[in-house]
Write an enzyme that holds these catalytic residues in place. Sequence first.
Site, PDB file in Angstrom:
ATOM      1  N   LYS A  16      -4.988   5.985   5.365  1.00  0.00           N
ATOM      2  CA  LYS A  16      -4.386   5.006   6.272  1.00  0.00           C
ATOM      3  C   LYS A  16      -5.200   4.909   7.570  1.00  0.00           C
ATOM      4  O   LYS A  16      -6.048   5.781   7.837  1.00  0.00           O
ATOM      5  CB  LYS A  16      -2.928   5.406   6.522  1.00  0.00           C
ATOM      6  CG  LYS A  16      -2.060   5.315   5.251  1.00  0.00           C
ATOM      7  CD  LYS A  16      -0.640   5.788   5.514  1.00  0.00           C
ATOM      8  CE  LYS A  16       0.245   5.625   4.285  1.00  0.00           C
ATOM      9  NZ  LYS A  16       1.635   6.105   4.560  1.00  0.00           N
ATOM     10  N   TYR A  56       3.876  -2.955   0.015  1.00  0.00           N
ATOM     11  CA  TYR A  56       5.107  -2.254   0.402  1.00  0.00           C
ATOM     12  C   TYR A  56       6.363  -3.092   0.166  1.00  0.00           C
ATOM     13  O   TYR A  56       7.378  -2.871   0.821  1.00  0.00           O
ATOM     14  CB  TYR A  56       5.025  -1.834   1.871  1.00  0.00           C
ATOM     15  CG  TYR A  56       4.191  -0.587   2.106  1.00  0.00           C
ATOM     16  CD1 TYR A  56       4.487   0.614   1.461  1.00  0.00           C
ATOM     17  CD2 TYR A  56       3.112  -0.595   2.994  1.00  0.00           C
ATOM     18  CE1 TYR A  56       3.728   1.766   1.673  1.00  0.00           C
ATOM     19  CE2 TYR A  56       2.351   0.560   3.220  1.00  0.00           C
ATOM     20  CZ  TYR A  56       2.666   1.736   2.556  1.00  0.00           C
ATOM     21  OH  TYR A  56       1.925   2.866   2.773  1.00  0.00           O
ATOM     22  N   THR A  98       6.568  13.012   2.478  1.00  0.00           N
ATOM     23  CA  THR A  98       6.390  11.838   3.345  1.00  0.00           C
ATOM     24  C   THR A  98       6.415  12.227   4.828  1.00  0.00           C
ATOM     25  O   THR A  98       5.589  11.747   5.608  1.00  0.00           O
ATOM     26  CB  THR A  98       7.508  10.804   3.062  1.00  0.00           C
ATOM     27  OG1 THR A  98       7.505  10.507   1.669  1.00  0.00           O
ATOM     28  CG2 THR A  98       7.298   9.523   3.843  1.00  0.00           C
ATOM     29  N   ASN A 119       1.150   9.314   8.695  1.00  0.00           N
ATOM     30  CA  ASN A 119       1.007  10.394   7.712  1.00  0.00           C
ATOM     31  C   ASN A 119      -0.281  10.318   6.883  1.00  0.00           C
ATOM     32  O   ASN A 119      -0.357  10.826   5.779  1.00  0.00           O
ATOM     33  CB  ASN A 119       2.273  10.529   6.861  1.00  0.00           C
ATOM     34  CG  ASN A 119       2.617   9.270   6.091  1.00  0.00           C
ATOM     35  OD1 ASN A 119       1.865   8.291   6.128  1.00  0.00           O
ATOM     36  ND2 ASN A 119       3.719   9.287   5.375  1.00  0.00           N
ATOM     37  N   HIS A 122      -1.800   7.523   1.570  1.00  0.00           N
ATOM     38  CA  HIS A 122      -0.837   6.978   0.615  1.00  0.00           C
ATOM     39  C   HIS A 122      -1.217   7.406  -0.793  1.00  0.00           C
ATOM     40  O   HIS A 122      -2.393   7.506  -1.108  1.00  0.00           O
ATOM     41  CB  HIS A 122      -0.851   5.439   0.672  1.00  0.00           C
ATOM     42  CG  HIS A 122      -0.238   4.807  -0.551  1.00  0.00           C
ATOM     43  ND1 HIS A 122       1.123   4.657  -0.685  1.00  0.00           N
ATOM     44  CD2 HIS A 122      -0.792   4.345  -1.705  1.00  0.00           C
ATOM     45  CE1 HIS A 122       1.372   4.100  -1.877  1.00  0.00           C
ATOM     46  NE2 HIS A 122       0.230   3.910  -2.516  1.00  0.00           N
ATOM     47  N   GLU A 133      -1.035  -1.168  -7.968  1.00  0.00           N
ATOM     48  CA  GLU A 133      -1.682  -1.076  -6.661  1.00  0.00           C
ATOM     49  C   GLU A 133      -3.204  -1.169  -6.775  1.00  0.00           C
ATOM     50  O   GLU A 133      -3.847  -1.816  -5.943  1.00  0.00           O
ATOM     51  CB  GLU A 133      -1.247   0.219  -5.956  1.00  0.00           C
ATOM     52  CG  GLU A 133       0.244   0.173  -5.578  1.00  0.00           C
ATOM     53  CD  GLU A 133       0.821   1.508  -5.129  1.00  0.00           C
ATOM     54  OE1 GLU A 133       0.070   2.500  -5.041  1.00  0.00           O
ATOM     55  OE2 GLU A 133       2.038   1.547  -4.865  1.00  0.00           O
TER      56      GLU A 133
HETATM   57  P1  RTP Z   1       3.267   6.350   0.732  1.00  0.00           P
HETATM   58  O1  RTP Z   1       3.886   5.210  -0.062  1.00  0.00           O
HETATM   59  O2  RTP Z   1       2.587   5.896   1.983  1.00  0.00           O
HETATM   60  O3  RTP Z   1       2.451   7.289  -0.084  1.00  0.00           O
HETATM   61  O4  RTP Z   1       4.482   7.202   1.292  1.00  0.00           O
HETATM   62  P2  RTP Z   1       5.708   7.797   0.519  1.00  0.00           P
HETATM   63  O5  RTP Z   1       5.810   7.293  -0.882  1.00  0.00           O
HETATM   64  O6  RTP Z   1       5.643   9.269   0.746  1.00  0.00           O
HETATM   65  O7  RTP Z   1       6.911   7.198   1.368  1.00  0.00           O
HETATM   66  P3  RTP Z   1       7.712   5.821   1.228  1.00  0.00           P
HETATM   67  O8  RTP Z   1       9.155   6.149   1.318  1.00  0.00           O
HETATM   68  O9  RTP Z   1       7.215   4.993   0.090  1.00  0.00           O
HETATM   69  O10 RTP Z   1       7.312   5.119   2.603  1.00  0.00           O
HETATM   70  C1  RTP Z   1       6.070   4.497   2.743  1.00  0.00           C
HETATM   71  C2  RTP Z   1       5.526   4.779   4.118  1.00  0.00           C
HETATM   72  O11 RTP Z   1       6.362   4.193   5.102  1.00  0.00           O
HETATM   73  C3  RTP Z   1       6.355   4.989   6.269  1.00  0.00           C
HETATM   74  N1  RTP Z   1       7.724   5.418   6.549  1.00  0.00           N
HETATM   75  N2  RTP Z   1       8.259   5.398   7.748  1.00  0.00           N
HETATM   76  N3  RTP Z   1      10.108   5.611   9.927  1.00  0.00           N
HETATM   77  C4  RTP Z   1      10.465   5.999   8.728  1.00  0.00           C
HETATM   78  O12 RTP Z   1      11.555   6.484   8.521  1.00  0.00           O
HETATM   79  C5  RTP Z   1       9.511   5.852   7.627  1.00  0.00           C
HETATM   80  N4  RTP Z   1       9.758   6.133   6.359  1.00  0.00           N
HETATM   81  C6  RTP Z   1       8.625   5.864   5.685  1.00  0.00           C
HETATM   82  C7  RTP Z   1       5.460   6.186   6.000  1.00  0.00           C
HETATM   83  O13 RTP Z   1       4.144   5.887   6.474  1.00  0.00           O
HETATM   84  C8  RTP Z   1       5.474   6.270   4.498  1.00  0.00           C
HETATM   85  O14 RTP Z   1       4.356   6.931   4.025  1.00  0.00           O
END
Ligand code: RTP
Length: 155
Positions: A16, A56, A98, A119, A122, A133
């Site tokens: 990222k 997303y 996450t 973080n 991805h 993707e």
């Molecule tokens: P990624 O898709 O980036 O690998 O992350 P992930 O599956 O671990 O998490 P996901 O729930 O799919 O969320 C995607 C990205 O959104 C941001 N996020 N912000 N502020 C918040 O509560 C929040 N929750 C998620 C993070 O950058 C997360 O990686």
Amino acid sequence: HLVASLEVEQTYIMVKPDGVQRGLVGEIISRFEKKGFKLTGLKLFQCPKELAEEHYKDLQSKPFFPKLIQYITSGPVVCMAWEGVGAVASARKLIGATNPLQAEPGTIRGDLAVQTGRNVVHGSDSPENGKREIGLWFKEGEICDWIPVQEPWLR
Ligand code: RTP
């Protein structure tokens, strides 16, 4: 929670914008290389808003969605396609939780990040999303399916 798979899978991994800004590109690529996955796609790329929104789209209704799009389009990202047995779940393990504060030491986020909103990396959450993707972020000629010279001893 993903169950260990014996299937050859494709996963989309992305450094990222914060990872690029902080000079963590080499470190992050290195973790997947050392694990033993095969790199099939790699580029530095400034992501347009529309692509970030498509990537997303499942998070569209979340309150943090606009900030997430702003974050992902704030600077160049490094797009990667990695292939291997069980690559999707294994990459998620290497990446860690996450929320980086909950990510185990030894994982990328556990070692290198503090905030959920920054973080650094991805990883696709299912083989279906891995394919989806990679199709979104790469054009056809950008994926290179090469054959490793040595056969693995075990599989
Ligand atoms: P990624 O898709 O980036 O690998 O992350 P992930 O599956 O671990 O998490 P996901 O729930 O799919 O969320 C995607 C990205 O959104 C941001 N996020 N912000 N502020 C918040 O509560 C929040 N929750 C998620 C993070 O950058 C997360 O990686």
